[in-house]
Design an enzyme around this catalytic site. Structure first.
Site, short mmCIF file in Angstrom:
data_model
loop_
_atom_site.label_atom_id
_atom_site.label_comp_id
_atom_site.label_asym_id
_atom_site.label_seq_id
_atom_site.Cartn_x
_atom_site.Cartn_y
_atom_site.Cartn_z
N CYS A 2 0.83 -1.20 0.00
CA CYS A 2 0.00 0.00 0.00
C CYS A 2 0.87 1.25 0.00
O CYS A 2 1.96 1.26 0.54
CB CYS A 2 -0.86 0.03 1.25
SG CYS A 2 -1.91 -1.40 1.41
N ARG A 27 4.85 0.53 -6.19
CA ARG A 27 4.82 -0.32 -4.99
C ARG A 27 3.90 -1.52 -5.18
O ARG A 27 3.94 -2.46 -4.39
CB ARG A 27 4.35 0.51 -3.79
CG ARG A 27 5.34 1.58 -3.39
CD ARG A 27 4.72 2.53 -2.39
NE ARG A 27 4.47 1.92 -1.10
CZ ARG A 27 5.36 1.82 -0.12
NH1 ARG A 27 6.57 2.27 -0.30
NH2 ARG A 27 5.04 1.27 1.02
N TRP A 74 -2.86 -2.63 -1.63
CA TRP A 74 -2.41 -3.97 -2.01
C TRP A 74 -3.07 -4.89 -0.99
O TRP A 74 -2.73 -4.87 0.19
CB TRP A 74 -0.90 -4.03 -1.91
CG TRP A 74 -0.27 -5.28 -2.44
CD1 TRP A 74 -0.05 -5.60 -3.75
CD2 TRP A 74 0.24 -6.38 -1.67
NE1 TRP A 74 0.56 -6.83 -3.83
CE2 TRP A 74 0.75 -7.34 -2.58
CE3 TRP A 74 0.31 -6.66 -0.31
CZ2 TRP A 74 1.31 -8.53 -2.17
CZ3 TRP A 74 0.88 -7.86 0.09
CH2 TRP A 74 1.38 -8.77 -0.83
N ASN A 100 -1.20 1.53 5.72
CA ASN A 100 -0.31 0.54 5.12
C ASN A 100 0.17 -0.37 6.24
O ASN A 100 0.54 0.11 7.30
CB ASN A 100 0.88 1.29 4.48
CG ASN A 100 2.01 0.38 4.04
OD1 ASN A 100 1.81 -0.80 3.81
ND2 ASN A 100 3.19 0.93 3.90
N GLY A 101 0.13 -1.69 6.02
CA GLY A 101 0.58 -2.61 7.06
C GLY A 101 -0.58 -3.43 7.58
O GLY A 101 -1.62 -3.52 6.94
N GLU A 465 18.15 -16.23 -10.06
CA GLU A 465 17.72 -14.85 -10.33
C GLU A 465 17.07 -14.74 -11.71
O GLU A 465 16.05 -14.06 -11.87
CB GLU A 465 18.93 -13.91 -10.18
CG GLU A 465 18.68 -12.44 -10.48
CD GLU A 465 17.61 -11.79 -9.61
OE1 GLU A 465 17.15 -12.39 -8.63
OE2 GLU A 465 17.20 -10.66 -9.94
N LYS A 469 13.26 -13.50 -12.30
CA LYS A 469 12.91 -12.37 -13.18
C LYS A 469 11.82 -12.79 -14.15
O LYS A 469 10.86 -12.08 -14.37
CB LYS A 469 14.12 -11.86 -13.97
CG LYS A 469 15.16 -11.08 -13.21
CD LYS A 469 14.74 -9.73 -12.74
CE LYS A 469 14.11 -9.77 -11.38
NZ LYS A 469 14.92 -9.55 -10.22
N GLU A 472 8.30 -13.50 -12.37
CA GLU A 472 7.59 -12.39 -11.75
C GLU A 472 7.02 -11.40 -12.76
O GLU A 472 5.99 -10.80 -12.51
CB GLU A 472 8.45 -11.68 -10.70
CG GLU A 472 9.64 -10.93 -11.22
CD GLU A 472 10.46 -10.29 -10.11
OE1 GLU A 472 9.92 -9.97 -9.06
OE2 GLU A 472 11.67 -10.11 -10.32
N HIS A 488 18.92 -35.33 -10.15
CA HIS A 488 18.22 -35.88 -8.98
C HIS A 488 16.73 -35.56 -9.00
O HIS A 488 16.07 -35.66 -7.96
CB HIS A 488 18.87 -35.35 -7.70
CG HIS A 488 20.31 -35.76 -7.59
ND1 HIS A 488 20.70 -37.04 -7.29
CD2 HIS A 488 21.46 -35.05 -7.80
CE1 HIS A 488 22.03 -37.11 -7.29
NE2 HIS A 488 22.50 -35.92 -7.60
N LYS A 587 6.65 -3.44 -4.72
CA LYS A 587 8.07 -3.09 -4.71
C LYS A 587 8.64 -3.22 -3.30
O LYS A 587 9.74 -3.68 -3.10
CB LYS A 587 8.25 -1.67 -5.24
CG LYS A 587 9.72 -1.23 -5.33
CD LYS A 587 10.43 -1.96 -6.43
CE LYS A 587 11.90 -1.64 -6.50
NZ LYS A 587 12.64 -2.68 -7.25
C1 F6R Z 1 12.45 -9.36 -7.29
C2 F6R Z 1 12.31 -8.40 -6.22
C3 F6R Z 1 11.99 -8.90 -4.85
C4 F6R Z 1 12.85 -8.14 -3.83
C5 F6R Z 1 12.44 -8.55 -2.41
C6 F6R Z 1 13.31 -7.88 -1.36
O1 F6R Z 1 12.71 -8.72 -8.49
O2 F6R Z 1 12.44 -7.23 -6.42
O3 F6R Z 1 12.18 -10.27 -4.76
O4 F6R Z 1 14.18 -8.45 -4.07
O5 F6R Z 1 11.10 -8.18 -2.19
O6 F6R Z 1 13.23 -6.50 -1.44
P1 F6R Z 1 14.30 -5.59 -0.72
O7 F6R Z 1 15.60 -5.79 -1.41
O8 F6R Z 1 13.77 -4.18 -0.86
O9 F6R Z 1 14.36 -6.03 0.71
#
Ligand code: F6R
Length: 592
Positions: A2, A27, A74, A100-101, A465, A469, A472, A488, A587
């Site tokens: 949020c 976000r 959110w 938020n929260g 990673e 990517k 997501e 395995h 985010k």
């Molecule tokens: C993936 C991504 C998330 C963040 C995760 C941690 O692309 O962005 O997996 O890496 O939410 O976020 P931070 O680094 O802000 O703690």
């Protein structure tokens, strides 16, 4: 997660609130709303979906009120719907709250309020805040908020306005982020700095347990007992230009292209900050790297460097698992929380728990002044600039640059290894120049339903990673696996429909990885490899070959991750998906 925005000043609040909400879009959200004090009345507008839906619904409604709050939601408690979207009000519609929260004890509070005859309009935890404040109000909003926060449990931030005191906004921070923007005859409240950057660069970052009381004339900060708190005003170094798309179709693409600068600025920043940490890693029995998502993958790479280059045993743990693991932690441990935002609640709680048990804590963050930064014993900064795309890219390469830098602290070959690191930005440029070739590969495979990503040693976290990517932003199922583990289990998945992305630079495990490629080919899997330019052996066994310039083994992750980011980007972009704000993602994840 949020997003909160608030404005009180001399201008109509509506355009400022909508602009702020747009800048908080990154976000992640599913609905949005605003509340404005119009004369002695609260007007509220909410919409499910994008901000543009909200803007559309406001056409022809020229609200001129000069105080208001806005929100991107959110969903946590209650499905995305108009009734659950914020702002929420008390029964008489005199108080509006955005939040938020999570209020962890909201069910108990809700039952108490219901017994007193309160009728709830939503399924959210937020609505209890509005009713509690209304019930405590005796002519002073701040006092009513102080009385209310005493009853709330959880991690949250909220803002409230009331028709009884037009021109006043009270904001509370306890666990979730909230900043105050200081203007001339106007003041702002927001979940994050970019929301208010066009109006002011003078910012106060609130700490947990603080309340901001805003009017157009000034801002006062209090603790939860109502005692005044003196805070420093920070001048934000970024400007709005660096937080905008600059000609790229998406923020993610822009941020992928900013990686040479992010890595270069991070290394230069660390070099110029003297002794980055006032102790040696070797003083500790072990280092524990705590993180989530992409930051966790950075930690997995850091572990190899910390153990081999700095000689210190290192563990990497998911923050959400570590907190409840009961793992023994003591003053003999150094805990490094890796977080782009510095606000990820799992990471923050896990690092704070380790601190309580006596560990020394370090925040490795991109956002100066974030909670993790403020709450840890020491901080190390990446200098990647604001990252707006939900998928982390430039902050990942900046994080691994910082981890490598830390690993070199006492290495006898530090100077040579650092000069290798300084070459990385120009080599990333070379990879970026090949983006069009990767776009072609993306086009060819974008309709596939599953991908497997394989790598060994330093390339295993890169495989993880790359898979993250892809899933997501393109919603295609992708799995990252250690190449040697494939036999395995996952090998059963391989057939002529399965693209297998193999990260295979010429490192200590190169020959082994080539054998794993043969295992894939034997089962008719489609090999898309990432390897060094001129590697004819690899090229020959691959359907597609994504090349990066040769580089010393330790630095391969900086280059091999780039084609995987670009591949994921073009697949999602070609599929017409919302690359910068993928569904269900936020985010900054400020809920557990
Ligand atoms: C993936 C991504 C998330 C963040 C995760 C941690 O692309 O962005 O997996 O890496 O939410 O976020 P931070 O680094 O802000 O703690």
């Amino acid at each position: 997660m949020c997003g909160i925005i608030g404005y009180t000043g001399g201008d109509p609040a509506l355009p400022l609130l909508l602009g702020g909400l747009e800048r908080l879009e990154y976000r992640g959200y599913d609905s949005a709303g605003i509340a404005i004090i119009e004369g002695r009345k609260l007007v509220i507008e909410k919409k499910v979906g994008k901000i543009r839906e909200l803007v559309r619904s406001l056409w022809g409604k020229p609200f001129s009120g000069k105080t208001g709050i806005g929100h991107t939601r959110w969903a946590t408690h209650g499905a995305p719907s108009i009734k659950n979207a914020h702002p929420h009000t008390d029964s008489k519609g005199e108080f509006a709250v955005v939040h938020n929260g999570i209020i962890e004890n909201f069910l108990d509070l809700r039952e108490d309020l219901k017994r007193e005859g309160v009728k709830f309009k939503s399924e959210t935890d937020t609505e209890v805040i509005a009713h509690l404040i209304a019930r405590s109000y005796r002519g002073d909003l701040l006092s009513a908020v102080l009385e209310t926060v005493e009853k709330l449990k959880g991690a949250f931030a909220f803002a409230v306005i009331t028709v009884h005191e037009p021109g006043r906004i009270v904001g509370v921070k306890q666990g979730s982020p909230l900043v105050v923007g200081i203007g001339e005859g106007e003041n702002f409240l927001a979940s994050d700095i970019p929301a208010i950057l066009p109006y002011t660069r003078r910012v106060i970052t609130l700490s947990d347990g603080e309340i901001a009381d805003l009017t157009p004339e000034g801002v006062n900060i209090y603790d939860f007992l109502g005692n005044p708190v003196t805070k420093d005003i920070m001048i934000v170094p970024w400007d709005i230009v660096s937080a905008e798309r600059g000609g790229f179709k998406h923020f993610m693409l822009k941020e992928i292209h900013e990686q040479p600068k992010a890595v270069g600025d991070t290394v230069r920043g660390l070099l110029s900050s003297g002794e980055v940490l006032p102790f040696s890693l070797k003083e500790f029995r072990r280092v524990i790297l705590i993180a989530c998502g992409t930051s966790y993958h950075a930690g997995l790479i850091g572990k190899f460097w910390f153990e081999r280059l700095a000689g210190v045993p290192t563990e990497v743990v998911y923050a959400s698992e570590f907190r409840y693991s009961g793992s023994p932690v003591s003053e003999e441990d150094l805990v490094i929380g890796i977080s782009q935002s510095g606000e990820t609640i799992d990471t923050k709680f896990a690092v704070n728990m380790a601190k309580e048990k006596g560990a020394k804590t370090v925040a490795l963050v991109n956002v100066v002044g974030s909670s993790l930064d403020r709450e840890s014993d020491h901080s190390v900064y990446t200098h990647a600039g604001p990252e707006i795309g939900v998928a982390a890219t430039k902050t990942f390469t900046a994080q691994i640059a910082a981890l490598y830098f830390l690993a070199l602290r006492e290495n006898p070959d530090r100077e040579t290894l650092l000069s290798d690191l300084m070459r990385v930005p120009s080599l990333i440029e070379e990879v970026l120049e090949k983006a069009e070739d990767i776009e072609r590969v993306a086009e060819k495979f974008m309709k596939k339903k599953n991908f497997l990503y394989l790598g060994r040693y330093l390339s295993y976290p890169i495989a993880l990673e790359g898979a993250l990517k892809l899933k997501e932003i393109s919603y295609i199922h992708a799995e990252g696996y250690p190449a040697g583990e494939m036999k395995h289990g996952p090998i059963a998945l391989i057939d002529e429909n399965m693209p297998v992305v193999v990260v295979a630079p010429q490192d200590r495990v190169y020959e082994k990885t080539l054998s794993n490629i043969e295992e894939v080919r034997t089962r008719k899997g489609i090999v898309i490899s990432v390897g060094f330019e001129g590697d004819e052996r690899l090229k020959k066994v691959s359907s597609e070959f994504l090349e990066v310039p040769p580089i010393v083994e330790d630095l391969t992750p900086f280059l091999t991750v780039i084609p995987l980011q670009i591949l994921a980007y073009y697949i999602a972009s070609r599929l017409g998906l919302d690359v910068d704000q993928p569904r269900n993602l936020a985010k900054t994840v400020t809920v557990e």
